[in-house]
Design a protein around this motif. Structure first.
Motif, PDB file in Angstrom:
ATOM      1  N   THR A 111       0.831  -1.208   0.000  1.00  0.00           N
ATOM      2  CA  THR A 111       0.000   0.000   0.000  1.00  0.00           C
ATOM      3  C   THR A 111       0.861   1.252   0.000  1.00  0.00           C
ATOM      4  O   THR A 111       0.562   2.237  -0.704  1.00  0.00           O
ATOM      5  CB  THR A 111      -0.930  -0.010   1.217  1.00  0.00           C
ATOM      6  OG1 THR A 111      -1.728  -1.198   1.202  1.00  0.00           O
ATOM      7  CG2 THR A 111      -1.853   1.205   1.214  1.00  0.00           C
ATOM      8  N   ASP A 112       1.958   1.238   0.767  1.00  0.00           N
ATOM      9  CA  ASP A 112       2.840   2.401   0.840  1.00  0.00           C
ATOM     10  C   ASP A 112       3.449   2.710  -0.528  1.00  0.00           C
ATOM     11  O   ASP A 112       3.474   3.866  -0.972  1.00  0.00           O
ATOM     12  CB  ASP A 112       3.930   2.120   1.875  1.00  0.00           C
ATOM     13  CG  ASP A 112       4.582   3.410   2.378  1.00  0.00           C
ATOM     14  OD1 ASP A 112       3.964   4.486   2.235  1.00  0.00           O
ATOM     15  OD2 ASP A 112       5.695   3.338   2.914  1.00  0.00           O
ATOM     16  N   LEU A 113       3.919   1.660  -1.218  1.00  0.00           N
ATOM     17  CA  LEU A 113       4.495   1.862  -2.547  1.00  0.00           C
ATOM     18  C   LEU A 113       3.430   2.325  -3.541  1.00  0.00           C
ATOM     19  O   LEU A 113       3.665   3.230  -4.346  1.00  0.00           O
ATOM     20  CB  LEU A 113       5.140   0.567  -3.033  1.00  0.00           C
ATOM     21  CG  LEU A 113       5.699   0.581  -4.467  1.00  0.00           C
ATOM     22  CD1 LEU A 113       6.788   1.635  -4.618  1.00  0.00           C
ATOM     23  CD2 LEU A 113       6.225  -0.804  -4.851  1.00  0.00           C
ATOM     24  N   ALA A 114       2.233   1.696  -3.485  1.00  0.00           N
ATOM     25  CA  ALA A 114       1.166   2.090  -4.405  1.00  0.00           C
ATOM     26  C   ALA A 114       0.764   3.542  -4.189  1.00  0.00           C
ATOM     27  O   ALA A 114       0.544   4.286  -5.159  1.00  0.00           O
ATOM     28  CB  ALA A 114      -0.042   1.162  -4.233  1.00  0.00           C
TER      29      ALA A 114
ATOM     30  N   ILE B  91       1.119   6.357  -7.081  1.00  0.00           N
ATOM     31  CA  ILE B  91      -0.098   7.012  -7.576  1.00  0.00           C
ATOM     32  C   ILE B  91       0.044   8.526  -7.482  1.00  0.00           C
ATOM     33  O   ILE B  91      -0.296   9.263  -8.413  1.00  0.00           O
ATOM     34  CB  ILE B  91      -1.321   6.503  -6.794  1.00  0.00           C
ATOM     35  CG1 ILE B  91      -1.629   5.050  -7.187  1.00  0.00           C
ATOM     36  CG2 ILE B  91      -2.539   7.386  -7.055  1.00  0.00           C
ATOM     37  CD1 ILE B  91      -2.703   4.398  -6.347  1.00  0.00           C
ATOM     38  N   VAL B  92       0.555   9.024  -6.342  1.00  0.00           N
ATOM     39  CA  VAL B  92       0.769  10.473  -6.198  1.00  0.00           C
ATOM     40  C   VAL B  92       1.788  10.949  -7.229  1.00  0.00           C
ATOM     41  O   VAL B  92       1.608  11.996  -7.867  1.00  0.00           O
ATOM     42  CB  VAL B  92       1.227  10.793  -4.768  1.00  0.00           C
ATOM     43  CG1 VAL B  92       1.648  12.262  -4.657  1.00  0.00           C
ATOM     44  CG2 VAL B  92       0.117  10.498  -3.772  1.00  0.00           C
ATOM     45  N   GLN B  93       2.858  10.189  -7.423  1.00  0.00           N
ATOM     46  CA  GLN B  93       3.891  10.576  -8.384  1.00  0.00           C
ATOM     47  C   GLN B  93       3.324  10.664  -9.795  1.00  0.00           C
ATOM     48  O   GLN B  93       3.569  11.646 -10.513  1.00  0.00           O
ATOM     49  CB  GLN B  93       5.034   9.547  -8.334  1.00  0.00           C
ATOM     50  CG  GLN B  93       6.194   9.875  -9.252  1.00  0.00           C
ATOM     51  CD  GLN B  93       7.222   8.756  -9.274  1.00  0.00           C
ATOM     52  OE1 GLN B  93       6.870   7.596  -9.419  1.00  0.00           O
ATOM     53  NE2 GLN B  93       8.481   9.112  -9.084  1.00  0.00           N
TER      54      GLN B  93
ATOM     55  N   ARG C  52      -4.309   2.385 -11.981  1.00  0.00           N
ATOM     56  CA  ARG C  52      -5.392   1.436 -11.697  1.00  0.00           C
ATOM     57  C   ARG C  52      -4.837   0.062 -11.320  1.00  0.00           C
ATOM     58  O   ARG C  52      -5.346  -0.605 -10.411  1.00  0.00           O
ATOM     59  CB  ARG C  52      -6.312   1.322 -12.922  1.00  0.00           C
ATOM     60  CG  ARG C  52      -7.103   2.596 -13.219  1.00  0.00           C
ATOM     61  CD  ARG C  52      -8.172   2.335 -14.277  1.00  0.00           C
ATOM     62  NE  ARG C  52      -8.924   3.545 -14.570  1.00  0.00           N
ATOM     63  CZ  ARG C  52      -8.670   4.366 -15.571  1.00  0.00           C
ATOM     64  NH1 ARG C  52      -7.667   4.097 -16.409  1.00  0.00           N
ATOM     65  NH2 ARG C  52      -9.395   5.434 -15.767  1.00  0.00           N
ATOM     66  N   GLU C  53      -3.805  -0.374 -12.029  1.00  0.00           N
ATOM     67  CA  GLU C  53      -3.218  -1.683 -11.720  1.00  0.00           C
ATOM     68  C   GLU C  53      -2.564  -1.684 -10.352  1.00  0.00           C
ATOM     69  O   GLU C  53      -2.654  -2.662  -9.600  1.00  0.00           O
ATOM     70  CB  GLU C  53      -2.202  -2.060 -12.804  1.00  0.00           C
ATOM     71  CG  GLU C  53      -2.851  -2.369 -14.145  1.00  0.00           C
ATOM     72  CD  GLU C  53      -1.824  -2.597 -15.225  1.00  0.00           C
ATOM     73  OE1 GLU C  53      -0.639  -2.252 -15.006  1.00  0.00           O
ATOM     74  OE2 GLU C  53      -2.202  -3.103 -16.306  1.00  0.00           O
ATOM     75  N   ARG C  54      -1.904  -0.589 -10.003  1.00  0.00           N
ATOM     76  CA  ARG C  54      -1.270  -0.520  -8.682  1.00  0.00           C
ATOM     77  C   ARG C  54      -2.321  -0.535  -7.574  1.00  0.00           C
ATOM     78  O   ARG C  54      -2.159  -1.210  -6.557  1.00  0.00           O
ATOM     79  CB  ARG C  54      -0.426   0.749  -8.566  1.00  0.00           C
ATOM     80  CG  ARG C  54       0.883   0.664  -9.318  1.00  0.00           C
ATOM     81  CD  ARG C  54       1.810   1.785  -8.902  1.00  0.00           C
ATOM     82  NE  ARG C  54       3.066   1.682  -9.613  1.00  0.00           N
ATOM     83  CZ  ARG C  54       4.054   0.871  -9.261  1.00  0.00           C
ATOM     84  NH1 ARG C  54       3.900   0.083  -8.214  1.00  0.00           N
ATOM     85  NH2 ARG C  54       5.174   0.823  -9.948  1.00  0.00           N
ATOM     86  N   ALA C  55      -3.392   0.218  -7.762  1.00  0.00           N
ATOM     87  CA  ALA C  55      -4.452   0.232  -6.759  1.00  0.00           C
ATOM     88  C   ALA C  55      -5.079  -1.156  -6.619  1.00  0.00           C
ATOM     89  O   ALA C  55      -5.312  -1.630  -5.496  1.00  0.00           O
ATOM     90  CB  ALA C  55      -5.511   1.262  -7.129  1.00  0.00           C
ATOM     91  N   ALA C  56      -5.326  -1.824  -7.748  1.00  0.00           N
ATOM     92  CA  ALA C  56      -5.918  -3.161  -7.689  1.00  0.00           C
ATOM     93  C   ALA C  56      -4.972  -4.156  -7.041  1.00  0.00           C
ATOM     94  O   ALA C  56      -5.396  -5.021  -6.267  1.00  0.00           O
ATOM     95  CB  ALA C  56      -6.294  -3.619  -9.099  1.00  0.00           C
ATOM     96  N   ALA C  57      -3.666  -4.056  -7.331  1.00  0.00           N
ATOM     97  CA  ALA C  57      -2.693  -4.978  -6.740  1.00  0.00           C
ATOM     98  C   ALA C  57      -2.615  -4.812  -5.233  1.00  0.00           C
ATOM     99  O   ALA C  57      -2.346  -5.783  -4.503  1.00  0.00           O
ATOM    100  CB  ALA C  57      -1.319  -4.754  -7.367  1.00  0.00           C
ATOM    101  N   ALA C  58      -2.843  -3.591  -4.729  1.00  0.00           N
ATOM    102  CA  ALA C  58      -2.807  -3.355  -3.286  1.00  0.00           C
ATOM    103  C   ALA C  58      -4.144  -3.636  -2.628  1.00  0.00           C
ATOM    104  O   ALA C  58      -4.269  -3.486  -1.408  1.00  0.00           O
ATOM    105  CB  ALA C  58      -2.391  -1.907  -3.008  1.00  0.00           C
TER     106      ALA C  58
ATOM    107  N   ALA D 123      -8.006   7.764  -5.061  1.00  0.00           N
ATOM    108  CA  ALA D 123      -7.624   6.373  -4.797  1.00  0.00           C
ATOM    109  C   ALA D 123      -7.981   6.007  -3.369  1.00  0.00           C
ATOM    110  O   ALA D 123      -7.734   6.787  -2.441  1.00  0.00           O
ATOM    111  CB  ALA D 123      -6.130   6.164  -5.031  1.00  0.00           C
ATOM    112  N   THR D 124      -8.566   4.845  -3.199  1.00  0.00           N
ATOM    113  CA  THR D 124      -8.885   4.318  -1.865  1.00  0.00           C
ATOM    114  C   THR D 124      -8.102   3.026  -1.687  1.00  0.00           C
ATOM    115  O   THR D 124      -8.312   2.052  -2.422  1.00  0.00           O
ATOM    116  CB  THR D 124     -10.389   4.049  -1.729  1.00  0.00           C
ATOM    117  OG1 THR D 124     -11.110   5.262  -1.975  1.00  0.00           O
ATOM    118  CG2 THR D 124     -10.717   3.556  -0.326  1.00  0.00           C
ATOM    119  N   LEU D 125      -7.212   3.032  -0.704  1.00  0.00           N
ATOM    120  CA  LEU D 125      -6.317   1.897  -0.471  1.00  0.00           C
ATOM    121  C   LEU D 125      -6.515   1.358   0.934  1.00  0.00           C
ATOM    122  O   LEU D 125      -6.770   2.125   1.873  1.00  0.00           O
ATOM    123  CB  LEU D 125      -4.858   2.325  -0.658  1.00  0.00           C
ATOM    124  CG  LEU D 125      -4.503   2.963  -2.002  1.00  0.00           C
ATOM    125  CD1 LEU D 125      -3.066   3.476  -1.973  1.00  0.00           C
ATOM    126  CD2 LEU D 125      -4.681   1.968  -3.135  1.00  0.00           C
ATOM    127  N   PRO D 126      -6.373   0.033   1.122  1.00  0.00           N
ATOM    128  CA  PRO D 126      -6.471  -0.526   2.481  1.00  0.00           C
ATOM    129  C   PRO D 126      -5.276  -0.082   3.314  1.00  0.00           C
ATOM    130  O   PRO D 126      -4.133  -0.183   2.876  1.00  0.00           O
ATOM    131  CB  PRO D 126      -6.468  -2.029   2.243  1.00  0.00           C
ATOM    132  CG  PRO D 126      -5.802  -2.226   0.921  1.00  0.00           C
ATOM    133  CD  PRO D 126      -6.132  -1.015   0.100  1.00  0.00           C
TER     134      PRO D 126
END
Length: 393
Positions: A298-301, A305-307, A359-365, A383-386
């Motif tokens: 989640t931290d990397l995603a 995403i911000v970048q 989208r892929e990063r968010a889904a992977a997390a 983006a909503t991440l766990p």
């Protein structure tokens, strides 16, 4: 030695095995008839030799046509019993036909045929010789041999079916393993492609802007070219370091290589914002809720995403308008919202790899992401991440 050489050839040519076995049985039975063994049991020579020929034919053809062979051998056996000859030589041929029938047909069919043959021989023998009674050694022999032949065929068929099932299962497992390996390789290639895109897109964009500023300064005010060149140096150093980290993942386990650089997270966000500020992007950051540590994925995603959202804002956003980044820390999730103003005719939400990568990063997390125009000619990435239940920072 000769037998060992012939066995593989016989396995590859079962018809040759059947011919040899049939010829052997016919030869043994014919020798018995010619030596007078049948006369001791009131069997004439001609029927005895005919029986030898039928026995050889049964053994030779039972593999390819078990039902006709069973009918033929049973008919000859019944003829023997009606004639009153005490020794039924074809009972073994009937057993071989029942064995081959059990190998190729359903259990109910094979056992019905076995029971039918035994009852038929038993009944015919009792009717042909009433004085001997119903319970004779011939009756026991009929039931015993037919039952044993069918049971042996069932056992061999079950064994072959079990071996075939095990081999098929092993083949399916191997195919599943290959598919899983291919899937993991594809996922790893996609992940590396995302990393390369995120690293190269951002830092090359910074280098592009700063190189333009440095070129302008060198032509007008050479003393002002120092800061842009310093930003170029730092951006190029960062992109080389991250590329080294990504390429390190492609090395073989035994290759000599430096330890991979830790993957960036939200803790590296100030450096990222400084780099964008140096390229002329004004960023406003707000945060609500109690910030806490995040899982590594989640931290990397969140960082990537911000970048990527900032890179898109620099490319497509209105010059001079600020980019607003909001972090909302919930009980078990983190919501990141990045918005910037865009020109009315600008389409920031195209099918570029940046939005696909987000989208892929968010889904992977394990999260979700929405990106598109909002009111007031603004483009927003949400983006909503766990966030798990990490410690508060």
């Amino acid at each position: 030695m000769i037998a060992m050489r012939l066995l593989p050839r016989l396995r590859r040519r079962p018809w040759l095995t059947d011919l040899l076995a049939g010829g052997f049985v016919a030869a043994v039975a014919a020798m018995g008839a010619l030596t007078g063994a049948g006369e001791a049991h009131d069997i004439p020579l001609v029927p005895d030799l005919a029986t030898a020929a039928v026995a050889g034919l049964v053994v030779a053809l039972a593999r390819v046509a078990p039902v006709p062979v069973l009918v033929l051998s049973a008919a000859v056996e019944v003829g023997y019993l009606i004639a009153g000859w005490t020794i039924p030589p074809l009972i073994f041929a009937v057993g071989w036909a029942l064995y081959q029938l059990a190998l190729r047909h359903d259990r109910r069919i094979s056992w019905a045929a076995s029971l039918g043959c035994a009852v038929l021989f038993w009944t015919v023998a009792a009717v042909a010789d009433p004085a001997a009674g119903w319970w004779t050694p011939l009756a026991l022999t009929s039931f015993t041999l037919t039952g044993m032949a069918t049971a042996a065929g069932e056992a061999v068929r079950s064994r072959r079916a079990y071996v075939a099932e095990v081999e098929d299962r092993a083949r399916r497992v191997e195919q599943s393993r290959e598919l899983e390996v291919r899937r993991r390789v594809a996922e790893e290639r996609l992940r590396i492609a995302r990393e390369l895109h995120d690293v190269v897109a951002h830092h090359i964009a910074v280098i592009n802007v700063q190189s333009g500023a440095a070129a302008y300064a060198l032509s007008r005010r050479p003393e002002a070219a120092g800061p842009p060149l310093e930003h170029i140096r730092r951006a190029s150093s960062t992109v080389l370091r991250e590329l080294t980290s990504i390429v390190g993942l492609l090395r073989q386990p035994g290759d000599a290589s430096p330890s991979p650089h830790p993957q960036p997270g939200l803790s590296a966000l100030p450096e990222l914002l400084d780099a964008f500020a140096a390229s002329g992007v004004r960023v406003e950051v707000s945060s609500s809720g109690a910030r806490r540590s995040l899982p590594a994925s989640t931290d990397l995603a969140a960082y990537r995403i911000v970048q990527e959202a900032l890179t898109n804002a620099r490319k497509h956003g209105c010059t001079g308008s600020p980019v607003r980044i909001g972090f909302e820390w919930g009980r078990d999730h983190l919501t990141i919202e990045v918005g910037n103003a865009v020109a009315h005719e600008e389409d920031q939400g195209g099918a570029g790899f940046g939005l696909i990568g987000m989208r892929e990063r968010a889904a992977a997390a394990g999260g979700t992401i929405q990106a598109g125009r909002t009111t007031g000619d603004r483009f927003t990435v949400r983006a909503t991440l766990p966030a798990g239940l990490g410690e508060e920072l």
